[in-house]
Design an enzyme around this catalytic site. Sequence first.
Site, short mmCIF file in Angstrom:
data_model
loop_
_atom_site.label_atom_id
_atom_site.label_comp_id
_atom_site.label_asym_id
_atom_site.label_seq_id
_atom_site.Cartn_x
_atom_site.Cartn_y
_atom_site.Cartn_z
N SER A 28 0.78 -1.16 0.02
CA SER A 28 -0.02 -0.04 -0.01
C SER A 28 0.84 1.23 0.11
O SER A 28 0.65 2.17 -1.01
CB SER A 28 -0.97 0.01 1.22
N HIS A 108 6.16 4.75 9.95
CA HIS A 108 5.22 4.87 11.09
C HIS A 108 6.44 4.34 12.05
O HIS A 108 7.37 3.80 11.72
CB HIS A 108 4.39 3.69 11.06
N GLU A 195 -6.20 5.19 14.52
CA GLU A 195 -6.64 4.10 13.49
C GLU A 195 -7.82 3.22 14.46
O GLU A 195 -8.71 2.62 13.88
CB GLU A 195 -5.62 3.47 12.83
N GLU A 227 -27.50 3.56 3.65
CA GLU A 227 -27.68 4.48 4.76
C GLU A 227 -26.46 4.75 5.68
O GLU A 227 -26.10 5.82 5.89
CB GLU A 227 -28.79 4.14 5.61
N1 LIG Z 1 -1.31 0.99 4.67
C1 LIG Z 1 -0.79 2.54 5.01
O1 LIG Z 1 -1.77 3.05 4.17
C2 LIG Z 1 -0.03 2.86 6.00
C3 LIG Z 1 0.78 2.27 6.41
N2 LIG Z 1 2.03 2.90 6.97
C4 LIG Z 1 3.16 2.23 7.35
O2 LIG Z 1 4.04 1.80 6.19
C5 LIG Z 1 4.41 0.51 6.70
C6 LIG Z 1 4.15 -0.41 5.29
O3 LIG Z 1 2.58 -0.90 5.52
P1 LIG Z 1 1.67 -1.24 4.38
O4 LIG Z 1 2.15 -0.36 3.12
O5 LIG Z 1 0.32 -1.29 4.83
O6 LIG Z 1 2.23 -2.66 4.01
P2 LIG Z 1 1.53 -3.58 2.99
O7 LIG Z 1 1.01 -5.10 3.86
O8 LIG Z 1 0.66 -2.98 2.12
O9 LIG Z 1 2.75 -4.22 2.10
C7 LIG Z 1 4.02 -4.90 2.52
C8 LIG Z 1 5.14 -5.01 1.51
O10 LIG Z 1 5.95 -5.60 2.24
C9 LIG Z 1 6.28 -6.79 1.47
N3 LIG Z 1 6.95 -7.79 2.18
C10 LIG Z 1 6.18 -8.56 3.25
N4 LIG Z 1 7.15 -9.55 3.94
C11 LIG Z 1 8.35 -9.30 3.29
C12 LIG Z 1 9.55 -9.86 3.41
N5 LIG Z 1 9.81 -10.59 4.35
N6 LIG Z 1 10.38 -9.68 2.67
C13 LIG Z 1 10.18 -8.50 1.62
N7 LIG Z 1 9.45 -8.06 1.43
C14 LIG Z 1 8.24 -8.24 2.33
C15 LIG Z 1 5.17 -7.35 0.86
O11 LIG Z 1 5.22 -8.04 -0.31
P3 LIG Z 1 4.76 -9.71 -0.67
O12 LIG Z 1 3.53 -9.09 -1.71
O13 LIG Z 1 5.71 -10.43 -1.15
O14 LIG Z 1 3.67 -9.89 0.54
C16 LIG Z 1 4.45 -6.08 0.28
O15 LIG Z 1 5.27 -5.54 -0.89
C17 LIG Z 1 4.06 0.28 8.02
O16 LIG Z 1 5.14 0.54 8.78
C18 LIG Z 1 2.94 0.77 8.22
O17 LIG Z 1 2.60 1.17 9.51
C19 LIG Z 1 1.79 4.16 7.38
C20 LIG Z 1 0.88 5.03 6.97
C21 LIG Z 1 -0.39 4.48 6.37
C1 LIG Z 2 -5.47 4.91 9.41
C2 LIG Z 2 -4.81 3.46 9.40
C3 LIG Z 2 -3.10 3.73 9.01
O1 LIG Z 2 -2.67 4.45 10.13
C4 LIG Z 2 -3.10 4.65 7.91
C5 LIG Z 2 -3.61 4.63 6.61
O2 LIG Z 2 -2.70 5.90 8.14
C6 LIG Z 2 -2.42 2.62 8.56
O3 LIG Z 2 -1.77 2.13 9.64
O4 LIG Z 2 -2.71 1.86 7.71
MG LIG Z 3 -1.97 6.50 9.90
MG LIG Z 4 -1.16 3.07 11.09
#
Ligand SMILES: NC(=O)C1=CN([C@@H]2O[C@H](COP(=O)(O)OP(=O)(O)OC[C@H]3O[C@@H](n4cnc5c(N)ncnc54)[C@H](OP(=O)(O)O)[C@@H]3O)[C@@H](O)[C@H]2O)C=CC1
Ligand SMILES: CC[C@](O)(C(C)=O)C(=O)O
Ligand SMILES: [Mg+2]
Ligand SMILES: [Mg+2]
EC number: 1.1.1.86
Length: 341
Positions: A28, A108, A195, A227
Amino acid sequence: MAAHMYYNDDISQAALNGKKVAVVGYGSQGHAHAQNLRDSGVEVVVGVRPGGSWEKAKEDGFQVYSVGEAVAQADVVMVLLPDERQPEVYKQEIEPHLTEGKALAFAHGFNVHFHQVVPPKDVDVFLVAPKGPGHLVRRVYEEGGGVPALFAVHQNASGEAKEVALAYSKAVGAGRAAVMETTFKEETETDLFGEQAVLCGGTTALVKAGFETLVEAGYQPEVAYFECLHELKLIVDLLYENGLEGMRYSISDTAQWGDFTAGPRVVNDGTKDEMRKILSEIQSGQFAKGWVLENQANRPMFHSINEQEKHHPLEVVGRELRAKMPFIQSKKKGVVGSAKG
Ligand SMILES: NC(=O)C1=CN([C@@H]2O[C@H](COP(=O)(O)OP(=O)(O)OC[C@H]3O[C@@H](n4cnc5c(N)ncnc54)[C@H](OP(=O)(O)O)[C@@H]3O)[C@@H](O)[C@H]2O)C=CC1
Ligand SMILES: CC[C@](O)(C(C)=O)C(=O)O
Ligand SMILES: [Mg+2]
Ligand SMILES: [Mg+2]
């Protein structure tokens, strides 16, 4: 004390000139950071394991490497792996290549704040945490806007960690909206609170309780879905654009009177007491400890609740109704395979 705000005109991207950024993880946040940075003129490589994300990053035109190879060649390493995977991948694949003078970055502060990752003293450590889901970080950037972000410096070995963090914030598009200086503690605690109590936990519980109340009283599930869930987006768009007053401008006076009189009965002193408890469990580390243990046990509760939630009548009717509305943009996190970019 008011936050120190930065906007594009206050920020120079020069601190990233000549630097290579490794975006580790292409989910993401990963796909959004990698693509926004590239479109902002920054040299980006992606570090990920073989699989869905690897293929997606390649399709999107990136040079893709193993995590170790990406870290080895980068000046700035942005860790966008799931929080619970970060400590292990950090130890095995990031730390060995994190040589003096590099910068280690996060979106984060969880693992640094709760001491799950302890970086060496001779690297910069900062965070740039967009205040929005990654898919929107990309979509809003492409539309010419930006999602606001917090930045914080945990270690300033090079003496220019703040400039690099600000430059990164600008390149990811946050300077078009707002960039705020914070600490790892403030970002971690407020993000977890937001969150849990408001954005995700509070909202899904509110939506489900409203839907259930109507359906249990004999109203049609389709009516209850529109709704309590579908229309929420339209109301939230107005809040996003114009705040409470702007939203209230667009609704009827009848709705506004109901808002004033019924809202505080739903979210009342008891709810706020619970919010304070949730916050104190975050601050004390109790929530973090529970989440770490849940992962060590392979997530029994997480998986069971997740499965249960998929079968909630709100979800069943919602899937059917959304299938008839192809105009709705869908980015199903974690539902369609593992590549969430
Ligand atoms: N989601 C969000 O919008 C937000 C997230 N954050 C922070 O961003 C960070 C990432 O979160 P998010 O984007 O949700 O994560 P996702 O779960 O969406 O993505 C994680 C990525 O890491 C890869 N991955 C997982 N395990 C491994 C591994 N062992 N070795 C290599 N690659 C790996 C996955 O690949 P694969 O396809 O192979 O599993 C995928 O590409 C976190 O710290 C989160 O708190 C901060 C703000 C908002
Ligand atoms: C609200 C959830 C979040 O903190 C974000 C999208 O900002 C997350 O950890 O995914
Ligand atoms: Mg957040
Ligand atoms: Mg968060």
